[in-house]
Design an enzyme around this catalytic site. Structure first.
Site: not given
Ligand code: GLN
Length: 452
Positions: A58, A133, A157
């Site tokens: 990420k 996210s 997330s």
């Protein structure tokens, strides 16, 4: 298959699959290949299950010499000079970082649509969001580009995008994994964790990244057990609680059905499932948005146009540098949170907002503690619905915030929580969430492995 061949094959896969998913923000071709060749030369240790395996990261986890943007214009050209602790640990395990994955800007969002750079699509249906996210981290794994990725979870997330894409995502206990080098959103809630296709892969990777780190004073000194060891499918006598609030209003009937079916599966495996109540969980969303936004407003002060990232051009004076760099560098959702957080922490409103939220947070923790005095695990859905359509909720922040109603209380209480696939509703994956007491990731993995 040599490690270099595997890495080359992975980049070829990304080249064919990612144009339709758009999960990657940056590829790490040269470094990845060099690392693979080095591994091939040294020889992969026979006892290593992770060495040579490609992994995606990420883009809010800092990677040395590789752009780390947090999907924000603010950091569009940021090349860190150091590695997050988790990156050093993956490196020690021999895993190979093949690239950085799209996300909501500064991890604020639930659909990856607040990214300043691209729209990632759900792996199962490209008209749907991948969740967020960590949407890039989930979609890249689910679409078969990579076997594993790292995400971060502040209010859901990791778990919610894992659920929307039909894969396994673990948010570890607060303090289990070092946050050093994770671009901070809400420091009392943030945790890094793995997204994978199977429970066992997930356990192996958590083992690689967990443990005390003197560079993160909130990381725990507790011993890290071998999470992959106890996976034998035997969960006889396990006591599972099913909170009635988790099947309540707003939870789609197909999701409810899938979860009740999962409860039956657990019973057939020899576990017991009983209904309980978590009465304060309904306050989770408002409490979270006050606490997370307050912490974010403080953490994001460092992006001032001077020390980091984006600086507006043609500025008149210092004040202008700050105001214009922040106005132009941050997107709408980030600005909304900074304003809400600054307001909640202001002298005139602190008692009514931040302090009150902190008090209700304690009540939410006590709710969980009560249940865990009698049960080993809590089960429920990860999200109230399967993935929604791209563009459907993005202009309606409150609807978007409500998607996290089932994941947020877990972060507020610092507990471990995992989402794993539990069937489909209208052709889209449904996520089952398993929540444990602090540091009981091994119980979650054991139950998840038996269920899978
Ligand atoms: N969707 C939640 C939010 O917008 C959670 C995000 C997260 O866990 N990083 O804040």
């Amino acid at each position: 298959l040599s490690s270099a061949e595997l890495v080359k094959e992975t980049f070829a896969k990304i080249e064919t699959i990612d144009p339709k998913i758009e999960a990657f923000l940056a590829l790490n071709k040269e470094q990845a290949l060099a690392k693979a060749e080095e591994l091939d030369q040294k020889g992969i240790p026979a006892d290593s299950l992770l060495a040579g395996i490609p992994v995606g990261i990420k883009d809010n986890i800092v990677t040395k010499d590789l752009t780390t943007t947090a999907a924000s214009k603010m950091l569009a050209n940021f090349k860190p000079i150091y590695n997050a602790t988790v990156m050093d640990k993956l490196d020690q395990a021999g895993m190979i970082n093949v690239g950085k994955l799209n996300m909501d800007e500064f991890a604020m969002g639930g659909s990856t649509e607040t990214s300043a750079f691209k729209l990632t699509k759900n792996a199962w249906d490209q008209t749907k969001v991948p969740g967020g996210s960590s949407g890039g981290s989930a979609a890249a794994v689910a679409s078969g580009q990579i076997l594993a990725s790292l995400g971060s979870d502040t209010g859901g997330s990791i778990r919610q995008p894992a659920a929307y894409n039909g894969i396994v995502g673990m948010k570890p206990t607060y303090g289990r994994v070092s946050r050093y080098g994770l671009i901070a959103f809400a420091s009392s809630l943030d945790q890094i964790g793995p997204l994978t296709r199977t429970v066992k892969d997930n356990a192996l990777i958590l083992n690689a990244i967990a443990g005390h780190d003197k560079r993160d004073f909130t990381s725990s000194a507790k011993e890290v057990p071998n999470f992959a060891e106890g996976l034998d499918g035997n969960i006889k006598g396990l006591k599972i609680a099913l909170p009635k609030e988790y099947l309540g209003q707003g939870v789609a009937s197909e999701v409810k059905e899938a979860i009740l079916k999962a409860a039956k599966t657990f019973e057939s495996l020899g576990a017991t499932v009983e209904e309980v109540s978590l009465p304060y969980s309904k306050y989770g969303v408002p409490v979270y948005y006050i606490i997370a936004s307050s912490e974010a407003s403080s953490n994001l002060q460092r992006f001032d146009g001077i020390r980091y990232g984006f600086r507006a051009s043609d500025v008149k004076n210092l004040e202008d540098v700050y105001v214009r760099s922040r106005s132009e560098g941050f997107g709408d959702e980030v600005k909304r949170r900074i304003m809400l957080g600054t307001f909640s922490l202001s002298a005139g409103t602190y008692d009514a907002f931040f302090k009150k939220a902190a008090q209700v947070r304690t009540l939410i923790c006590q709710d969980f503690a009560k249940v865990f005095s009698q049960y080993d695990l809590i089960m429920g859905p990860t999200a109230p619905t399967p993935a929604f359509g791209l563009g459907e909720d993005i202009d309606d922040p409150v609807t978007m915030y409500m998607n996290d109603i089932l994941t947020i209380p877990v972060n507020l209480a610092g507990l471990p929580g995992m989402s794993l696939p539990a069937g489909f509703a209208n052709g889209l994956p449904v996520g089952l969430q398993l929540i444990g007491p602090q540091f009981a990731e091994n119980t979650i993995y054991k139950a998840g492995y038996a269920f899978e």
